[in-house]
Design an enzyme around this catalytic site. Structure first.
Site, PDB file in Angstrom:
ATOM      1  N   CYS A  30       0.846  -1.195   0.000  1.00 56.29           N
ATOM      2  CA  CYS A  30       0.000   0.000   0.000  1.00 56.29           C
ATOM      3  C   CYS A  30       0.882   1.245   0.000  1.00 56.29           C
ATOM      4  O   CYS A  30       1.634   1.482   0.940  1.00 56.29           O
ATOM      5  CB  CYS A  30      -0.904   0.012   1.237  1.00 56.29           C
ATOM      6  SG  CYS A  30      -1.756   1.578   1.441  1.00 56.29           S
TER       7      CYS A  30
ATOM      8  N   CYS B 156       0.085   4.544   0.107  1.00 52.44           N
ATOM      9  CA  CYS B 156      -0.241   5.686   0.965  1.00 52.44           C
ATOM     10  C   CYS B 156       0.204   5.463   2.404  1.00 52.44           C
ATOM     11  O   CYS B 156       0.774   6.344   3.022  1.00 52.44           O
ATOM     12  CB  CYS B 156      -1.735   5.985   0.907  1.00 52.44           C
ATOM     13  SG  CYS B 156      -2.787   4.586   1.321  1.00 52.44           S
TER      14      CYS B 156
END
Length: 144
Positions: free
Chosen positions: A53, A55
């Site tokens: 991921c 972010c």
């Protein structure tokens, strides 16, 4: 087709693995390695649940690494990779009783006991400085 996808994902994840291992984290890639670590390790340990991921993991990895510059730090630093080493990650999460799965995430352990847990929601929408502060506060509190 599935083998091509799995190989692609391994190649994509390798730099994310390297970021932690180059900083001294040991990878636990099998349930047996997780059990051996958990049964034989003393002191405090930072367990990093790695993730692709962008972010959250893009903030979590550098924050965890930077936190190790603090005067109080864990005795052991290890990582499992969610979505890559699925069985090892599932086994590590078995030790985090009461904490729902979260990727990325970080657990500070004293022996086998989770004394501090940073969920993905504690990473997203927070600055690197806030994440580092969260970690070093836990190191100070639990390295006495």
């Amino acid at each position: 087709m599935m083998n091509a996808y799995e190989e692609y994902m391994r190649q994509m994840a390798q730099p994310m693995r390297n970021e932690l291992t180059n900083a001294g984290f040991s990878e636990l890639t099998t349930p047996e390695e997780v059990d051996h670590f958990m049964e034989n390790t003393e002191g405090t340990s930072l367990v990093f649940i790695n993730s692709v991921c962008g972010c959250a993991a893009g903030l979590a990895r550098p924050s965890a690494i930077y936190s190790l510059n603090h005067s109080a730090k864990p005795d052991n630093i290890v990582t499992v990779f969610a979505g890559q080493d699925k069985e090892a990650t599932a086994r590590m999460r078995d030790y985090f009783e009461g904490y729902p799965p979260s990727s990325p995430s970080m657990a500070l352990l004293k022996g086998k006991e989770v004394v501090h847990f940073i969920h993905r929601h504690d990473i997203e929408n927070h600055s690197a400085e806030e994440i580092v502060d969260n970690l070093v506060t836990a190191y100070d509190k639990n390295n006495k």
